[in-house]
Design a protein around this motif. Structure first.
Motif, PDB file in Angstrom:
ATOM      1  N   LEU A   1       0.598  -1.423  -0.105  1.00  0.00           N
ATOM      2  CA  LEU A   1       0.277   0.624   0.080  1.00  0.00           C
ATOM      3  C   LEU A   1       0.730   1.338  -0.086  1.00  0.00           C
ATOM      4  CD1 LEU A   1      -2.987  -1.460   2.353  1.00  0.00           C
ATOM      5  CD2 LEU A   1      -2.946  -0.909   0.211  1.00  0.00           C
ATOM      6  N   LYS A   2       2.178   1.134   0.973  1.00  0.00           N
ATOM      7  CA  LYS A   2       3.023   2.375   0.537  1.00  0.00           C
ATOM      8  C   LYS A   2       3.251   2.834  -0.074  1.00  0.00           C
ATOM      9  CE  LYS A   2       6.983   4.131   2.918  1.00  0.00           C
ATOM     10  NZ  LYS A   2       7.885   4.162   2.186  1.00  0.00           N
ATOM     11  N   ALA A   3       3.919   1.700  -1.616  1.00  0.00           N
ATOM     12  CA  ALA A   3       4.484   1.610  -2.471  1.00  0.00           C
ATOM     13  C   ALA A   3       3.366   2.380  -3.619  1.00  0.00           C
ATOM     14  CB  ALA A   3       4.611   0.268  -2.960  1.00  0.00           C
ATOM     15  N   ALA A   4       2.140   1.444  -4.186  1.00  0.00           N
ATOM     16  CA  ALA A   4       0.502   2.101  -4.465  1.00  0.00           C
ATOM     17  C   ALA A   4       0.365   3.630  -4.467  1.00  0.00           C
ATOM     18  CB  ALA A   4      -0.116   0.920  -4.192  1.00  0.00           C
ATOM     19  N   SER A   5       0.689   3.905  -2.675  1.00  0.00           N
ATOM     20  CA  SER A   5       0.577   5.380  -2.668  1.00  0.00           C
ATOM     21  C   SER A   5       1.468   6.132  -3.252  1.00  0.00           C
ATOM     22  CB  SER A   5       0.832   5.870  -0.724  1.00  0.00           C
ATOM     23  OG  SER A   5      -0.600   4.791  -0.623  1.00  0.00           O
ATOM     24  N   GLU A   6       2.976   5.605  -3.396  1.00  0.00           N
ATOM     25  CA  GLU A   6       3.535   7.022  -3.285  1.00  0.00           C
ATOM     26  C   GLU A   6       3.553   6.633  -4.897  1.00  0.00           C
ATOM     27  OE1 GLU A   6       7.165   4.927  -1.925  1.00  0.00           O
ATOM     28  OE2 GLU A   6       7.027   5.577  -0.002  1.00  0.00           O
ATOM     29  N   VAL A   7       3.464   6.005  -5.926  1.00  0.00           N
ATOM     30  CA  VAL A   7       3.549   6.037  -7.057  1.00  0.00           C
ATOM     31  C   VAL A   7       2.337   7.335  -7.288  1.00  0.00           C
ATOM     32  CG1 VAL A   7       4.645   4.364  -7.627  1.00  0.00           C
ATOM     33  CG2 VAL A   7       2.443   3.904  -7.156  1.00  0.00           C
ATOM     34  N   SER A   8       0.896   7.251  -7.058  1.00  0.00           N
ATOM     35  CA  SER A   8       0.046   7.177  -7.042  1.00  0.00           C
ATOM     36  C   SER A   8      -0.307   8.906  -6.903  1.00  0.00           C
ATOM     37  CB  SER A   8      -0.783   6.911  -6.410  1.00  0.00           C
ATOM     38  OG  SER A   8      -1.397   7.072  -5.240  1.00  0.00           O
ATOM     39  N   MET A   9       1.307   9.244  -6.542  1.00  0.00           N
ATOM     40  CA  MET A   9       1.267  10.994  -6.436  1.00  0.00           C
ATOM     41  C   MET A   9       1.629  11.813  -7.083  1.00  0.00           C
ATOM     42  SD  MET A   9      -0.311  11.374  -2.348  1.00  0.00           S
ATOM     43  CE  MET A   9       0.978  12.574  -1.781  1.00  0.00           C
ATOM     44  N   ASN A  10       1.934  11.162  -8.448  1.00  0.00           N
ATOM     45  CA  ASN A  10       3.032  11.505  -9.397  1.00  0.00           C
ATOM     46  C   ASN A  10       1.229  12.904 -10.178  1.00  0.00           C
ATOM     47  OD1 ASN A  10       4.404  12.997 -11.520  1.00  0.00           O
ATOM     48  ND2 ASN A  10       5.674  10.584 -11.893  1.00  0.00           N
ATOM     49  N   LYS A  11       2.033  14.265  -9.856  1.00  0.00           N
ATOM     50  CA  LYS A  11       0.713  15.171 -10.422  1.00  0.00           C
ATOM     51  C   LYS A  11       1.429  14.929 -11.937  1.00  0.00           C
ATOM     52  CE  LYS A  11       0.793  17.828  -6.408  1.00  0.00           C
ATOM     53  NZ  LYS A  11       0.968  19.459  -6.061  1.00  0.00           N
ATOM     54  N   ASP A  12       2.597  14.392 -12.718  1.00  0.00           N
ATOM     55  CA  ASP A  12       2.669  14.584 -14.534  1.00  0.00           C
ATOM     56  C   ASP A  12       1.708  13.324 -14.379  1.00  0.00           C
ATOM     57  OD1 ASP A  12       4.364  16.847 -13.939  1.00  0.00           O
ATOM     58  OD2 ASP A  12       6.120  15.730 -13.451  1.00  0.00           O
ATOM     59  N   ASP A  13       2.008  12.289 -14.105  1.00  0.00           N
ATOM     60  CA  ASP A  13       0.946  11.176 -14.928  1.00  0.00           C
ATOM     61  C   ASP A  13      -0.679  11.126 -14.788  1.00  0.00           C
ATOM     62  OD1 ASP A  13       3.211   9.406 -14.648  1.00  0.00           O
ATOM     63  OD2 ASP A  13       2.599   8.891 -12.306  1.00  0.00           O
ATOM     64  N   SER A  14      -1.291  10.730 -16.099  1.00  0.00           N
ATOM     65  CA  SER A  14      -2.459  10.810 -16.319  1.00  0.00           C
ATOM     66  C   SER A  14      -3.352   9.672 -15.493  1.00  0.00           C
ATOM     67  CB  SER A  14      -2.455  10.559 -17.308  1.00  0.00           C
ATOM     68  OG  SER A  14      -2.557   8.988 -17.198  1.00  0.00           O
ATOM     69  N   ILE A  15      -4.483  10.399 -15.184  1.00  0.00           N
ATOM     70  CA  ILE A  15      -5.778   9.601 -14.319  1.00  0.00           C
ATOM     71  C   ILE A  15      -5.326   7.216 -14.322  1.00  0.00           C
ATOM     72  CG2 ILE A  15      -7.816   8.491 -13.286  1.00  0.00           C
ATOM     73  CD1 ILE A  15      -8.634  10.913 -14.298  1.00  0.00           C
ATOM     74  N   SER A  16      -5.383   6.792 -15.606  1.00  0.00           N
ATOM     75  CA  SER A  16      -5.025   6.528 -16.002  1.00  0.00           C
ATOM     76  C   SER A  16      -3.527   5.396 -15.114  1.00  0.00           C
ATOM     77  CB  SER A  16      -4.963   5.713 -17.753  1.00  0.00           C
ATOM     78  OG  SER A  16      -4.590   6.303 -17.957  1.00  0.00           O
ATOM     79  N   GLN A  17      -2.519   6.017 -15.543  1.00  0.00           N
ATOM     80  CA  GLN A  17      -1.492   6.170 -15.706  1.00  0.00           C
ATOM     81  C   GLN A  17      -0.988   5.871 -13.498  1.00  0.00           C
ATOM     82  OE1 GLN A  17       0.947   9.082 -16.832  1.00  0.00           O
ATOM     83  NE2 GLN A  17       1.969   7.720 -18.375  1.00  0.00           N
ATOM     84  N   LYS A  18      -1.326   6.901 -12.691  1.00  0.00           N
ATOM     85  CA  LYS A  18      -1.335   6.311 -11.430  1.00  0.00           C
ATOM     86  C   LYS A  18      -2.712   5.261 -11.110  1.00  0.00           C
ATOM     87  CE  LYS A  18      -1.641  11.495 -10.651  1.00  0.00           C
ATOM     88  NZ  LYS A  18      -1.842  12.566 -10.208  1.00  0.00           N
ATOM     89  N   PHE A  19      -4.124   4.770 -12.284  1.00  0.00           N
ATOM     90  CA  PHE A  19      -4.501   3.604 -11.557  1.00  0.00           C
ATOM     91  C   PHE A  19      -3.695   2.671 -11.609  1.00  0.00           C
ATOM     92  CE2 PHE A  19      -7.444   0.892 -12.344  1.00  0.00           C
ATOM     93  CZ  PHE A  19      -8.499   0.340 -11.831  1.00  0.00           C
ATOM     94  N   THR A  20      -3.436   2.334 -13.015  1.00  0.00           N
ATOM     95  CA  THR A  20      -2.286   1.270 -13.419  1.00  0.00           C
ATOM     96  C   THR A  20      -1.250   1.259 -12.016  1.00  0.00           C
ATOM     97  OG1 THR A  20      -2.592   1.129 -15.581  1.00  0.00           O
ATOM     98  CG2 THR A  20      -0.943   0.178 -15.016  1.00  0.00           C
ATOM     99  N   LEU A  21      -0.392   2.191 -12.010  1.00  0.00           N
ATOM    100  CA  LEU A  21       0.966   2.025 -11.544  1.00  0.00           C
ATOM    101  C   LEU A  21       0.560   1.106 -10.118  1.00  0.00           C
ATOM    102  CD1 LEU A  21       3.363   4.821 -12.552  1.00  0.00           C
ATOM    103  CD2 LEU A  21       3.207   3.334 -12.645  1.00  0.00           C
ATOM    104  N   ALA A  22      -0.689   1.840  -9.271  1.00  0.00           N
ATOM    105  CA  ALA A  22      -0.943   1.861  -7.976  1.00  0.00           C
ATOM    106  C   ALA A  22      -1.544   0.114  -7.990  1.00  0.00           C
ATOM    107  CB  ALA A  22      -2.031   2.399  -7.508  1.00  0.00           C
ATOM    108  N   MET A  23      -2.015  -0.317  -9.201  1.00  0.00           N
ATOM    109  CA  MET A  23      -2.677  -1.955  -9.224  1.00  0.00           C
ATOM    110  C   MET A  23      -0.886  -2.857  -9.165  1.00  0.00           C
ATOM    111  SD  MET A  23      -6.296  -2.070 -10.946  1.00  0.00           S
ATOM    112  CE  MET A  23      -6.769  -3.294 -10.242  1.00  0.00           C
ATOM    113  N   ALA A  24      -0.754  -1.981  -9.989  1.00  0.00           N
ATOM    114  CA  ALA A  24       0.834  -2.670 -10.445  1.00  0.00           C
ATOM    115  C   ALA A  24       1.631  -3.182  -9.300  1.00  0.00           C
ATOM    116  CB  ALA A  24       1.372  -2.474 -11.673  1.00  0.00           C
TER     117      ALA A  24
END
Length: 214
Positions: free
Chosen positions: A71-94
């Protein structure tokens, strides 16, 4: 001034947990003994009981730490403001899946072989599922509010996401899904992105998943 005794105690506890993770992975939870763990950790059996009551408590703590890492890893990657919604969603799940995959042998014990060990461990398992569900629900609420996504029922959707993530991990660990894990994550992410009506391209999703070491 640093509390050296507290620091040493923390390191010793961590050492026992790491040793237990190795022993459980090699021998399996049922076959592993506390003596196996203390031998691996190079500590006395009495030292083990200074930190834990039994090996079940150790397994629960390992489960807790893997969950926290994911969950920590997922939270950190979803904080990147430059990523699109789909990128944040994918990175968090992955990233959630990748943490369990990197600890494959241990995760198999936690999610496959230890199912139904006893009521206490089942309670811990549900705590982990609930924590993941809360995390995903917060993401969905944010997407609904900030990006006007048409999510009819956030609570139901977060449960569906939680169960699909752990379902995929469990089936993969149990070798009932034999495809490449990155292909499995791709299918999982694109399915949910479509269901949530989030715009994406297949190239974008593949690029996100390939960034992650699994």
């Amino acid at each position: 001034m640093k509390d050296t005794s507290s620091s040493k105690s923390s390191l010793k506890r961590k050492n026992i947990l790491e040793a237990a993770a190795k022993v459980f992975s090699e021998k399996g939870y049922i076959e592993a003994s506390i003596k196996n763990i203390t031998d691996e950790a190079n500590v006395a059996v009495g030292t083990f009981y200074n930190y834990f009551n039994d090996k079940e408590e150790v397994l629960e703590q390992i489960y807790e730490e893997i969950s926290n890492m994911s969950l920590k890893a997922a939270s950190e990657v979803s904080m990147n403001k430059d990523d699109s919604i789909s990128q944040k969603f994918t990175l968090a799940m992955a990233y959630v899946i990748s943490i369990y995959a990197k600890n494959k042998n241990l995760s198999k014990i936690l999610l496959v072989k230890s199912m139904g060990i006893n009521e206490a461990f089942e309670k811990k398992r549900w705590e982990i599922l609930d924590r993941t569900n809360v995390y995903l629900r917060q993401i969905l609420e944010h997407l609904k509010k900030q990006h006007s996504l048409n999510i009819q029922d956030v609570n139901v959707t977060s449960v569906l996401l939680t169960q699909s993530i752990f379902g995929v991990i469990t089936y993969w660990l149990n070798e009932k899904l034999t495809s490449d894990l990155k292909d499995i994550i791709f299918s999982l992410c694109t399915y949910h992105l479509k269901a949530l009506n989030i715009d994406f391209t297949y190239e974008e999703i593949n690029k996100c998943i390939n960034e992650i070491e699994i």
